[in-house]
Structures are given as structure tokens and as C-alpha cells.
Design an enzyme around this catalytic site. Structure first.
Site, short mmCIF file in Angstrom:
data_model
loop_
_atom_site.label_atom_id
_atom_site.label_comp_id
_atom_site.label_asym_id
_atom_site.label_seq_id
_atom_site.Cartn_x
_atom_site.Cartn_y
_atom_site.Cartn_z
N ARG A 38 -5.13 5.55 -0.17
CA ARG A 38 -4.41 5.97 -1.37
C ARG A 38 -3.24 6.90 -1.10
O ARG A 38 -3.31 7.74 -0.20
CB ARG A 38 -5.38 6.71 -2.32
CG ARG A 38 -6.40 5.84 -2.99
CD ARG A 38 -7.56 6.67 -3.54
NE ARG A 38 -8.45 7.10 -2.47
CZ ARG A 38 -9.31 8.10 -2.58
NH1 ARG A 38 -9.37 8.79 -3.69
NH2 ARG A 38 -10.10 8.41 -1.57
N HIS A 77 -1.27 11.15 1.95
CA HIS A 77 -2.06 9.93 1.77
C HIS A 77 -3.36 10.05 2.55
O HIS A 77 -3.50 10.85 3.48
CB HIS A 77 -1.28 8.69 2.22
CG HIS A 77 -1.11 8.58 3.71
ND1 HIS A 77 -2.01 7.90 4.51
CD2 HIS A 77 -0.17 9.07 4.55
CE1 HIS A 77 -1.61 7.96 5.78
NE2 HIS A 77 -0.49 8.68 5.83
N CYS A 78 -4.36 9.26 2.12
CA CYS A 78 -5.61 9.16 2.88
C CYS A 78 -5.70 7.74 3.42
O CYS A 78 -4.68 7.09 3.62
CB CYS A 78 -6.81 9.52 1.99
SG CYS A 78 -6.94 8.53 0.50
N VAL A 79 -6.90 7.23 3.63
CA VAL A 79 -7.05 5.92 4.26
C VAL A 79 -6.54 4.79 3.38
O VAL A 79 -5.98 3.81 3.85
CB VAL A 79 -8.53 5.68 4.64
CG1 VAL A 79 -8.72 4.30 5.24
CG2 VAL A 79 -8.99 6.74 5.62
#
Length: 469
Positions: free
Chosen positions: A29, A25-27
Site C-alpha cells: 500500500r 509505502h509498505c508491502v
């Protein structure tokens, strides 16, 4: 919000844990590598409370969850799926296996240029500030800020030095990123890139004039005349040189004893690659790069309006396929060769058009979740990031996307006919005006009005008539 329940619903909607290869995951999504994206139940996914949109790009299926929530949902998600937490690189690697050769080539370009994009965009914004200070006719007729207030001239000079550094030493940035991507030592990539812009070499921007005057310096290698030129602003020479450098380095590291690798591998790899570059790689790729630049310039010189219409319409489609990353290299090549680019202004307007269409869905919708998604993705697109608007809103209903690219095509036709140019790559969307040559600000603003009004009004009226939001 029950994060475990939301994770269960997401896992079910994507086809269960059997369809999941890797996840990170990113910030905002979840970023998933799926075996088959075709079996994802998009309707079920969109109806999950935590999900604010989803889209597929570069072989990854990405689900917008939101800042502050995504990490909690992710932890429950990987626990339910029975897989370990993966790094972004591992998910990228898993995603790459599903790509065809063209997609892999495009992804390679993206992986090389995206890491250096912050430096390029920063340079573009600073050049915009310099334009405001030095361009005549913005605030006073035929005078600039520094003409009226000379005490600002040294500040403007410092700004231009800071701004131009990324472009002056661009081969060093590309060399670092390319060698890192190809699997070599990034520091050797930096050195290789800087070799190509060494002060002892004839500056590439002075090459054309030197050819006319017959003053191009040369090396004489046993009777073989080799032009002693640099490759400032060039993309292809350093890309190919970085690939060759990496292959030589990797080959030698497998065969040279560890005890003497430091003394042998780097020096030999750089020396061999340097000679090959000055003798073969540089001249050939320099000619190819200039031919591409000259071809594009010729097309837009002779068919500017048609070129703008086509590129303005196609850019949104290119984003869907991921092929838009290819044109980042083209923009950089244009700036390196001509100090300006006519492609990037259309990119900025395309971003705005997609955001405007998303805003229209927000205004027309009665669904609170869709309203929120339209607002957040519209703002994102107006600031240069269109994927949430494209995949979360516009492609979901189709007609907002069609209206947006049609509006972008009209705006592209207009600004190309007017010869609008950018002197750098900056932040897309609304802030893009700071990268536009100041003489063309008025025409670019007209283009901005087109891509704000037409998608907003057109999509809103169509949505109200269709009553599907």
C-alpha cells in the site's frame, strides 16, 4: 503497466500535490498523510488500473496497489509530487497532527500494543496446539492425546512453557513498547516491566486467595504497610509506570551532564518510578483494572446474549474508527485476570463476516478488477486483516458491510449465550479456532457457519437484485 502514468492519476485523484503532506509505502500500500481527505475523488481513484482499493485509518489515507508494484509506483509518485521519500514514522507523525485528543489516545494505545502483537499471537497459536494435545474429549471420550500417548506429555509441557512466556512476562513487553513510544530508553522499560513480575513478589494470580487467608506479604516503610505483590497479566500498572519512568528519564537527561548520565539517570529513574509504582501507581491501577474486568464479566454473566449481540455488531464499526485497538488492551487484561476472554471470539467471527461479504461481491460482480479485489481482501479478512475488505469493498457498496455486521451480531449473540471463551489472543478469522477453549469448539464452529453463510448468501442475493457491481 506505465507506473508514471498510474502515479499521475493517483496524485490527481487525491487532490494534487498541494493536498499531500507526506508519503511512504509498505508491502502492498501507499500510505499518505493528506491535508484534507474530503477532497479525494474516490470514484476516479477506484477506476485507476493500479489501484485495488483504498481506506483511511489512524489519520493515514492508504491506497492498495499490490506487492511488487507499489514500490515502483511510489518512486514515480514522490517524484511527481516533489516531496522526498518519508519513513513510516514521519508519515505517522504527520497524520497525528490532524487527530483530536481521543483519536491520539487510541493511536497511542495502538502504537504500544501493535508491536508486541506478534508475540501475543504466537503465544496464542502455541496455546492452541497445547490445547489439542492436553484437552480431553477432542479425539477420545474423556481422554486427551497425552493420556492416550504419554510419550507426548513432555513435548506438551515444553510447548506450554514456550507459549506462556509472553503472558508471564507481559509487563516486560508492554514496558519496552510503551517507553519506546513515550520517548524514553526501551531497555529501562523492559526492566521496569520485569520488576513488576519479580519472583520475590506475590504472584498476582495468587492474590485473591492470599487476601482470603490473610497471608498477603507486605513491606514496612517506617510504619507504612505496602503490599508486596506482583502485577502478572496486568496492563494499566505498567502503562502508567512506563509513562512516569519516561518523564523522569527525559527530565534528567536534559539536566544531568553527559559524563555521568549512565551512572545517574537510569538508576534514579528506575528507583523513583519503582517506589512510586509499589506505593501508589500499582495499587490504584490494579484496582481500576480489576474493576473494569469485574464489570465486563458481570455484564456478560447477566446479559450474555445482549452483550454478544451488541459487541458482535459494533466491532466492525470500531475498526472503521480505529477504536478496536482499545479492546486489545481489554482482552489482554481479561486474560491476565481470568485466564480467558469472551470478547476475542467475537472479533474472530467479525473478521470472517467481512471476508464473506467481500467474497459475495466477487461472485456477484462482472467487473474483473472488483472480482480480484473481492478475492484478495476476502482471503485477508478470513486470516484476520479486515481493512482491505472493509474499505476496499464493503463500505464502498454499504450493504455488504451492513449485512456483515448483522451476521456478526447474530453469531455474537449465539456464542455469548453459549459462553464461548478463548484462552489467548491468536490470529483472527478462520485460524481463530485454535485460540478457543476446546470445550467450546463446536459452538464456535456454529458461529463460524453463521458468519460464512449469512453474509455470503445475503450479500450475493442483494447484489444481484441491485445490479450495482
Amino acid at each position: 503497466m506505465n507506473h508514471k502514468e498510474q502515479a499521475e492519476q493517483i496524485l490527481e485523484a487525491i487532490g494534487g500535490k498541494e493536498n499531500l503532506s507526506a508519503a511512504t509505502h509498505c508491502v502492498t500500500r501507499l500510505r499518505l498523510a493528506l491535508h484534507d481527505e474530503g477532497i479525494v475523488d474516490q470514484e476516479k481513484l477506484n477506476n485507476i488500473d493500479a489501484v485495488k482499493g483504498s481506506f483511511s485509518t489512524n489519520g493515514q489515507f492508504q491506497i492498495v496497489v499490490g506487492q511488487g508494484t507499489v514500490d515502483k509506483v511510489y518512486k514515480e509518485f514522490v517524484a511527481l509530487a516533489g516531496i522526498g521519500e518519508s519513513s513510516k514514522e514521519e508519515v505517522k507523525e504527520a497524520s497525528t497532527q490532524k487527530m483530536n485528543p481521543l483519536q491520539r489516545a487510541i493511536k497511542t494505545l495502538a502504537d504500544i500494543f501493535i508491536p508486541i502483537l506478534p508475540a501475543i499471537v504466537t503465544a496464542g497459536l502455541l496455546l492452541g496446539i497445547n490445547n489439542i494435545l492436553t484437552a480431553p474429549g477432542i479425539f477420545w471420550d474423556e481422554q486427551s492425546v497425552i493420556d492416550v500417548y504419554p510419550q507426548w506429555s513432555d513435548i506438551a509441557n515444553m510447548i506450554i512453557i514456550i507459549a506462556n512466556t509472553a503472558f508471564t512476562f507481559l509487563p516486560g513487553l508492554i514496558g519496552w513498547s510503551a517507553v519506546k513510544k513515550f520517548g524514553g530508553s526501551p531497555i529501562l522499560g523492559i526492566v521496569m516491566g520485569l520488576i513488576l513480575v519479580h519472583p520475590e513478589l506475590l504472584n498476582a494470580w495468587a492474590y485473591g486467595e492470599a487476601v482470603k487467608e490473610g497471608t498477603v506479604p507486605t513491606w514496612n516503610l517506617f510504619g507504612w504497610e505496602i503490599e508486596k505483590i506482583g502485577y502478572q497479566g496486568q496492563v494499566l500498572p505498567v502503562l502508567v509506570a512506563s509513562y512516569v519512568l519516561t518523564k523522569i528519564e527525559v527530565f534528567m537527561r536534559k539536566r544531568v551532564p553527559d559524563s555521568i548520565q549512565l551512572l545517574v539517570v537510569g538508576p534514579v529513574a528506575l528507583l523513583v518510578t519503582g517506589f512510586l509504582t509499589f506505593m501508589f501507581i500499582g495499587p490504584v491501577t490494579f484496582a481500576i483494572g480489576n474493576a473494569i474486568t469485574d464489570g465486563l464479566v458481570s455484564i456478560f454473566d447477566n446479559f450474555a446474549a445482549l452483550g454478544g449481540l451488541i459487541y458482535g455488531a459494533l466491532y466492525g464499526v470500531l475498526v472503521i474508527t480505529g477504536m478496536h485497538h482499545t479492546f486489545l488492551a481489554v482482552d489482554i487484561q481479561l486474560i491476565g485476570s481470568t485466564n480467558t476472554t469472551f470478547l476475542w471470539p467475537m472479533l474472530a467471527l467479525s473478521n470472517i463476516a467481512q471476508g464473506s461479504a467481500a467474497f459475495a461481491i466477487m461472485l456477484a460482480s462482472r467487473d474483473e478488477k472488483l472480482k480480484g479485489l473481492g478475492l484478495s481482501s476476502g482471503v485477508s479478512a478470513w486470516l484476520g486483516i479486515t481493512e482491505p475488505a472493509l474499505f476496499g469493498v464493503n463500505l464502498r457498496f454499504k450493504y455488504p458491510f451492513i449485512i456483515a455486521i448483522s451476521s456478526s451480531a447474530i453469531a455474537g449473540l449465539y456464542i455469548s449465550a453459549q459462553g464461548v471463551l478463548a484462552n489467548s489472543i491468536g490470529v483472527g478469522g478462520i485460524p481463530g479456532i485454535f485460540s478457543i477453549v476446546s470445550d467450546y469448539w463446536f459452538d464456535f464452529i456454529i458461529g463460524m457457519v453463521i458468519v460464512i453463510v449469512l453474509p455470503l448468501v445475503g450479500t450475493y442475493l442483494y447484489a444481484k437484485r441491485k445490479k450495482d457491481v
